[in-house]
Design a protein around this motif. Structure first.
Motif, PDB file in Angstrom:
ATOM      1  N   SER A 259      -9.473-106.816 -63.948  1.00  0.00           N
ATOM      2  CA  SER A 259     -10.955-106.693 -63.066  1.00  0.00           C
ATOM      3  C   SER A 259     -11.393-107.255 -61.809  1.00  0.00           C
ATOM      4  O   SER A 259     -11.482-106.776 -60.904  1.00  0.00           O
ATOM      5  N   GLY A 260      -9.886-108.270 -61.735  1.00  0.00           N
ATOM      6  CA  GLY A 260     -10.027-109.354 -60.519  1.00  0.00           C
ATOM      7  C   GLY A 260      -8.811-108.610 -59.653  1.00  0.00           C
ATOM      8  O   GLY A 260      -7.865-109.006 -58.480  1.00  0.00           O
ATOM      9  N   GLN A 261      -7.724-107.633 -60.249  1.00  0.00           N
ATOM     10  CA  GLN A 261      -6.974-106.992 -58.966  1.00  0.00           C
ATOM     11  C   GLN A 261      -6.544-106.706 -58.065  1.00  0.00           C
ATOM     12  O   GLN A 261      -5.498-106.622 -56.740  1.00  0.00           O
ATOM     13  N   ASP A 262      -7.415-105.627 -57.328  1.00  0.00           N
ATOM     14  CA  ASP A 262      -8.599-105.712 -56.309  1.00  0.00           C
ATOM     15  C   ASP A 262      -7.770-106.530 -55.229  1.00  0.00           C
ATOM     16  O   ASP A 262      -7.458-106.319 -54.374  1.00  0.00           O
ATOM     17  N   GLN A 263      -8.651-107.260 -55.755  1.00  0.00           N
ATOM     18  CA  GLN A 263      -8.475-108.927 -55.226  1.00  0.00           C
ATOM     19  C   GLN A 263      -7.543-110.117 -55.231  1.00  0.00           C
ATOM     20  O   GLN A 263      -7.075-110.579 -54.133  1.00  0.00           O
ATOM     21  N   LEU A 264      -6.590-109.069 -55.445  1.00  0.00           N
ATOM     22  CA  LEU A 264      -5.295-110.579 -56.154  1.00  0.00           C
ATOM     23  C   LEU A 264      -4.341-110.315 -54.871  1.00  0.00           C
ATOM     24  O   LEU A 264      -3.739-111.296 -54.820  1.00  0.00           O
ATOM     25  N   PRO A 265      -4.034-109.220 -54.703  1.00  0.00           N
ATOM     26  CA  PRO A 265      -2.974-110.032 -53.196  1.00  0.00           C
ATOM     27  C   PRO A 265      -3.846-110.170 -52.136  1.00  0.00           C
ATOM     28  O   PRO A 265      -2.863-111.309 -51.240  1.00  0.00           O
ATOM     29  N   ASP A 266      -4.585-109.693 -51.516  1.00  0.00           N
ATOM     30  CA  ASP A 266      -5.231-111.478 -50.438  1.00  0.00           C
ATOM     31  C   ASP A 266      -5.685-112.322 -51.497  1.00  0.00           C
ATOM     32  O   ASP A 266      -5.552-113.699 -50.653  1.00  0.00           O
ATOM     33  N   ALA A 267      -5.984-112.626 -52.103  1.00  0.00           N
ATOM     34  CA  ALA A 267      -6.139-113.763 -52.968  1.00  0.00           C
ATOM     35  C   ALA A 267      -4.648-114.924 -52.673  1.00  0.00           C
ATOM     36  O   ALA A 267      -4.700-115.996 -52.418  1.00  0.00           O
ATOM     37  N   LEU A 268      -3.648-114.117 -53.060  1.00  0.00           N
ATOM     38  CA  LEU A 268      -2.027-114.739 -53.383  1.00  0.00           C
ATOM     39  C   LEU A 268      -2.041-115.033 -51.761  1.00  0.00           C
ATOM     40  O   LEU A 268      -1.330-116.051 -51.923  1.00  0.00           O
ATOM     41  N   ASP A 269      -2.188-113.745 -50.350  1.00  0.00           N
ATOM     42  CA  ASP A 269      -1.667-114.398 -49.880  1.00  0.00           C
ATOM     43  C   ASP A 269      -2.150-115.712 -49.281  1.00  0.00           C
ATOM     44  O   ASP A 269      -1.562-116.881 -48.330  1.00  0.00           O
ATOM     45  N   GLN A 270      -3.142-115.594 -49.365  1.00  0.00           N
ATOM     46  CA  GLN A 270      -4.525-117.012 -49.068  1.00  0.00           C
ATOM     47  C   GLN A 270      -4.075-117.771 -49.537  1.00  0.00           C
ATOM     48  O   GLN A 270      -4.195-118.887 -48.874  1.00  0.00           O
ATOM     49  N   ALA A 271      -3.388-117.734 -50.667  1.00  0.00           N
ATOM     50  CA  ALA A 271      -3.131-119.318 -51.504  1.00  0.00           C
ATOM     51  C   ALA A 271      -2.119-119.442 -50.919  1.00  0.00           C
ATOM     52  O   ALA A 271      -1.355-121.111 -50.542  1.00  0.00           O
TER      53      ALA A 271
END
Length: 568
Positions: free
Chosen positions: A419-431
């Motif tokens: 369900s959150g896979q679309d936001q996952l790349p940006d979230a990882l980059d911001q992490a």
């Protein structure tokens, strides 16, 4: 689980609690179980809610059967007067016909049942009314009447003659099928020719398995069977009923023509109505059947209580690979060594460092204070292998977390994990971008070695200048001053030469020592960065994957508890 064990020890839950549990379970299974099963459960709940709001004094008894089974004749025989014309003006009943004992409160119930033709028996002398008014006889009947409470008086009865289940008219079949879900007591009427009809049993009788307390099987027209063949036929019908899941339902034989068995059937139905238990028994059976149907299509009992820590760790490793944690950690260590070399390296070579970018700067990390203020890093996009590992990691985590569950619940867990896979790349980059990597951190030993480097540089500059001055004086023909010699070595060496060699050697040794120290501390910074970034990746995994999966597992646990409670 302790609550369920406690309930099992004290007996089944009250009907109201079971209805509430089925309501909750139906809501929890929305989107997990097939839509048809959920809709069927909601229909059961709607029917129960509608029936509970109407007269509890009346027991609705419906006679169901195939064409030619003689339902209308049997209804007339049970009532004692002709309320429906059998095989005269119409070959089959086309609309429900009701014989009512106890007019008060019956109209609203009959309106809900959509029965228009009604025969109130209170002012007539009929066998059914007489049987209802007669005091109960027999120990069991008296006990049931006592359990029904004082002042119950004549039980209310609504006896329905219904259209044929196999009528050639689809509207008639629709009415009969709808009534199977509305009546309180189901009387399956069959005849010697059709009592074993597989279609009737599979499509109509079998779906009501477990409704023994409110089901009666009647072999009508028993007079058409020879005396010596009746017992085997009744035994065969009883065996079919057991195969349909009606283990305790009575099997009776009747004949409207001869009156055989009619009194026994009438007394049995009156006894059911007098006990005032048919409505609750029907509802308990309906709730149990709906719970069983939901559990069959989407069983939640095999699901884990929560994701295993080892599975979470594996997911974090996969996401850390996609977030390029290890390259960033290496860059943190290299950045420290790079900046340390700019402070403690040999001064004549420090300028060469300026043409090389900081390793963290190449990644777009550390430009602001502690790496803050970045919208996105300059990390290269994850390659196909890294993206596949991240996607596969989410899928493997969902499969591991839902291992042992039924297919619908496993699919629901996979959907939740993605369900959150679309936001996952940006979230990882911001992490990574927002991590405090101490990109501008310094060490106390840098200025110490820096001073020593400049002293070493000054030493060899002084020695070199001294030698250059003597050479210039000699070139100009000016006698140079006497040059001090260092006698402690193997051979006497001019002091300026010693200063040059000593300055260069000291600078190189200080630079080498600084490099070793910087490498050791850089390794610590690399390890710290890896731990920090992994922790931030773990937080992203919790927010975008693990929490959703945990909620789905909690939903499965709640559904399992409610289905168990609804089942009773």
């Amino acid at each position: 689980m302790r609550e369920l064990l406690s309930r099992a020890a004290t007996g089944p839950a009250p009907l109201a609690e079971r209805i509430e549990a089925l309501t909750r379970a139906t809501g929890l299974l929305e989107g997990v179980a097939p839509g048809g099963a959920v809709d069927a459960s909601r229909e059961v709940l709607d029917r129960i809610g509608g029936r509970r709001a109407l007269s509890a004094e009346h027991t609705v008894i419906g006679l169901f059967g195939a064409t030619g089974s003689g339902k209308s004749s049997l209804v007339n025989a049970l009532v004692g007067i002709e309320i429906t014309r059998a095989a005269v003006r119409r070959p089959t009943t086309s609309a429900p016909i009701a014989a009512v004992v106890g007019e008060r409160g019956s109209d609203a119930l009959l309106d809900w049942l959509e029965v228009e033709e009604r025969h109130h028996l209170d002012g007539t002398d009929t066998a059914l009314l007489e049987a209802a008014r007669r005091p109960p006889t027999g120990r069991r009947a008296r006990r049931e009447a006592a359990q029904a409470g004082p002042g119950t008086g004549t039980p209310g009865i609504v006896l329905l003659d219904l259209p044929d289940l196999d009528s050639v008219e689809s509207a008639n079949r629709t009415v009969a099928e709808r009534m199977t879900g509305l009546v309180d007591v189901i009387v399956w009427v069959t005849d010697p020719q059709k009592y074993a009809d597989a279609v009737i049993h599979q499509e109509f009788v079998r779906p009501f398995a477990g409704h023994d307390a409110v089901t009666v099987l009647v072999l009508h027209q028993i007079d058409r069977i020879r005396e010596d063949e009746r017992e085997p036929v009744l035994a065969s019908l009883a065996a079919l009923a057991r195969g349909d899941g009606l283990d305790q339902a009575p099997v009776l034989a009747t004949s409207a023509s001869t009156g055989e068995g009619v009194v026994e059937l009438r007394e049995h139905l009156v006894r059911i109505a007098r006990s005032r238990e048919a409505i609750a028994s029907r509802h308990r059976a309906d709730v149990r059947g709906a719970a069983e149907s939901l559990q069959q299509v989407a069983d939640p009992t095999g699901m884990a209580e929560q994701p295993a820590p080892a599975d979470i760790d594996t997911l974090v490793e996969d996401l850390a690979s996609a977030a390029r944690v290890e390259p960033v950690a290496r860059a943190v260590g290299a950045s420290y060594r790079f900046r340390a070399a700019g402070k403690v390296g040999w001064p004549p070579l420090r300028w060469a460092r300026r043409v090389r970018p900081d390793p963290l700067g190449r990644l777009g990390i550390g430009r602001g204070r502690d790496g803050e203020g970045l919208e996105r890093t300059s990390l290269p996009e994850p390659d196909t292998a890294a993206r596949a590992r991240a996607s596969g990691g989410v899928r493997r985590f969902a499969d591991a977390a839902s291992e042992g569950g039924s297919d619908p619940w496993r699919a629901a867990v996979r959907t939740a994990a993605r369900s959150g896979q679309d936001q996952l790349p940006d979230a990882l980059d911001q992490a990574v971008a927002g991590a405090d990597l101490r990109a501008r951190a310094t060490s106390w030993w840098w200025p110490v070695l820096d001073v020593l480097q400049w002293l070493a540089l000054l030493t060899w500059v002084v020695g070199l200048g001294w030698l250059a001055l003597n050479a210039l004086l000699a070139f100009l023909g000016v006698p140079p001053p006497p040059m001090p010699m260092v006698e402690q070595l193997w051979v006497p060496i001019p002091l300026p030469t010693v200063l040059v060699v000593l300055g260069i050697a000291a600078g190189l040794l200080i630079g080498l020592a600084g490099g070793v120290i910087a490498a050791l501390i850089g390794a610590w910074h690399r390890s710290r960065a890896r731990r920090l970034l992994t922790a931030r990746v773990r937080a992203v995994a919790e927010d975008h994957v693990v929490s959703a999966v945990s909620e789905e597992l909690a939903r499965a646990r709640a559904a399992a508890r409610d289905l168990a409670l609804a089942h009773g």
